[in-house]
Scaffold this active site. Structure first.
Site, PDB file in Angstrom:
ATOM      1  CE  LYS A   1      10.248  -4.766   0.574  1.00 31.83           C
ATOM      2  NZ  LYS A   1      10.775  -4.000   1.730  1.00 31.83           N
TER       3      LYS A   1
ATOM      4  CB  SER B   1      10.932  -0.173   0.806  1.00 32.46           C
ATOM      5  OG  SER B   1      11.215  -1.263   1.670  1.00 32.46           O
TER       6      SER B   1
ATOM      7  CB  SER C   1      10.687  -0.818   4.762  1.00 29.91           C
ATOM      8  OG  SER C   1      11.494   0.169   4.198  1.00 29.91           O
TER       9      SER C   1
END
Lengths: 465, 93
Positions: free
Chosen positions: A56, A131, A155
């Site tokens: 990420k 997310s 997330s």
């Protein structure tokens, strides 16, 4: 087959799918192939030798972009490696790219990324969740077997559920946060996505454990997650908080989760009723604590030391205002302002202090419930993947996507989302298990046995590998 | 809620259009979180931070010996404006 030819294929797949899915903000072709060549020459027996992984874009990777999905860091290349990234590299894993995300990990749909929406491979008109949407899609579309995400309120688990893969959140303190760009420090964790729980266990084994660079990482022995994956689960007690299976829960999700409870019963688990009387307050507590911490953490983005700086300021103060106004997107500004408001003079006790007390009640609910069971089972998300744009104008409806996940972050306990079926529309559904502090092995074991006995055999229409 | 004042405290220069969008949204969020007032918490201790009991007892203090830091060159390498070993900013006063 050489590591290089394997990685070449992975990179080709990533490049082929990215124009459609946008799961990668950067693909590190040159770095990955060079690293693969080195590893082909390396005679050492490494735990993750040649294992392709996506990370990420809020987890620092030295020399690679680390944008947090934000314009304010659009040109930032990390000065150093996060501990998770450096441990993966040492174990022979190969970082193939940085994954798309909601800006500063604020969102549940990946729509707040400054670099374009990421699409769900099961239906490209739908969100992947967030997310960590890009990290989820990189795994769900078959490009990589595992990826790193981060979670503050769900997330990792929520996008895993919406994309039909495994998503794992550790106990707070299990995985070092050094080099994870801070959003809400008391809630943030690095999490792991895998095509299976075994993939998660492999990655966790490498990155778990105390790190002197993160004072909140705990000195707790790391068990052998892989050898415990196939333990017998007969006799394990699964708590089910049925009071939470009501309003707002899609019928398809409810049915699939009820079926998974029956499936666990068939595997010999004992089902017991538990209550989490304060769980309904989780979202409210979260949006006070997380925004308060974010308003403080995001103060560092000021256009002075790195990243974006707005043009044409005549004073330092004007430079701060303009840089932050132009550099941050709408959801980030909304949360910074909310956090500023709840911490401001005269409101602190009414909001922040109150939320910390209710957070303690939520933690106590779990302590009480775990006297009766080993793990607690709920849906991961109240819905399947929703349409792009469906919730983007209504913050509270978006926030409620995390209703089942957020409490684990508040209580610092581990959790995992496991695929447990498809809706009538053919979209994946996830079941969530949460466990006691440091009970990662139990969660991975129970997830692994479920996957083996009741696998989700369907793959999304967009899938390579 | 005076959103413009809150924005100022947060070092954000928001536009009139943004004030019009954020004001009702933030009012709604604040109204939502006020459901916590239903709960009597007069005898509840606040949970400070996210540490587990094991995290609380972990000794996080290192020995007081110097070690390598980022270094000036690297630290300045991505500054929007760096001059003579310093970060350069518009005038302060």
């Amino acid at each position: 087959m050489s590591i290089k030819s394997t990685i070449e294929k992975v990179i080709e797949n990533a490049e082929k799918l990215n124009p459609t899915l946008n799961s990668f903000l950067s693909i590190e072709r040159e770095y990955a192939l060079n690293r693969a060549e080195e590893l082909d020459q390396n005679q050492d027996d490494l735990a993750l030798k040649g294992f392709a992984i996506a990370i990420k874009d809020n987890i620092c990777t030295e020399g690679m972009q680390t944008t947090c999905g934000s314009k304010i860091l659009h040109n930032y290349k990390a000065h150093y490696d996060s501990t998770a990234a450096s441990r993966l590299k040492e174990a022979g894993a190969i970082i193939i790219g940085k994954a798309n995300m909601d800006e500063f990990a604020m969102g549940s749909s990946n729509e707040s990324s400054a670099f374009g929406i990421c699409r769900n491979p099961w239906d490209t008109e739908r969100v992947p969740g967030g997310s960590s949407g890009g990290s989820a899609v990189a795994v769900a579309s078959g490009v990589v077997r595992a990826s790193l995400g981060s979670e503050t309120g769900g997330s990792v688990r929520q996008p895993a559920s919406l994309c039909g893969i495994v998503g794992f959140k550790p106990t707070y303190g299990r995985i070092s946060r050094f080099g994870l760009v801070a959003f809400a420090s008391s809630l943030d964790n690095i999490g792991i996505f895998g095509q299976t729980s075994e993939d998660v266990a492999k990655v966790l084994s490498v990155i778990a454990g105390r790190d002197k660079n993160d004072t909140t990482s705990a000195d707790v022995a790391v068990p052998n997650y892989i050898s415990e994956l196939s333990n017998e689960i007969s006799g394990k007690k699964i708590g089910v908080p049925r009071a939470l299976f009501g309003e707002g829960l899609d019928a398809d999700v409810k049915n699939a989760v009820e079926q998974s409870i029956e499936n666990y019963r068939k595997l010999g688990a004992e089902i017991v009723d538990v209550e989490l009387p304060h769980a309904q307050y989780g979202i409210a507590v979260y949006y006070i604590i997380a925004t308060a911490e974010a308003s403080s953490n995001l103060a560092r983005f000021d256009g002075v030391r790195y990243g974006f700086r707005a043009e044409g300021s005549h004073s330092l103060r004007e430079n701060y205002y303009k840089t932050r106004e132009e550099g941050f997107g709408a959801e980030v500004k909304r949360r910074i302002m909310l956090g500023t408001y709840v911490l401001s003079s005269g409101y602190y006790d009414a909001y922040y202090s109150k939320a910390q007390k209710v957070r303690n009640l939520i933690r106590q609910d779990y302590i009480n419930a775990f006297e009766k069971c080993d793990v607690i089972l709920t849906p991961t998300s109240p819905t399947t993947a929703f349409k792009i744009g469906e919730k983007s104008d209504d913050p509270i409806s978006m926030y409620l996507s995390d209703i089942y996940t957020v409490s684990a972050n508040l209580a610092a306990i581990p959790g995992i989302s496991v695929p447990c079926g498809l809706s009538n529309e053919g979209l994946p559904i996830g079941l969530q298990l949460v466990g006691k502090h440091w009970a990662e092995s139990t969660l991975l074991n129970m997830a692994n046995v479920y996957e083996k006995e009741f696998p989700l055999n369907a793959k999304p229409p967009i899938f390579v590998g | 809620m005076d959103v413009r004042q809150v924005a100022k405290l947060a070092h954000l220069e928001i536009t009139d259009e943004e004030v019009a969008i954020y004001t009702p949204q933030m009012k709604n969020i604040v109204a939502y979180v006020e459901q916590l007032n239903e709960l009597d918490t007069s005898n509840v201790e606040p949970m400070l931070g996210g540490l587990t009991p094991e995290g609380e007892t972990t000794n996080a203090i290192r020995e007081d010996i110097p070690h390598q830091s980022l270094g000036q060159e690297k630290a300045l390498s991505q500054a929007p404006s760096a001059v003579a070993g310093h970060f350069q900013v518009p005038k302060v006063l």
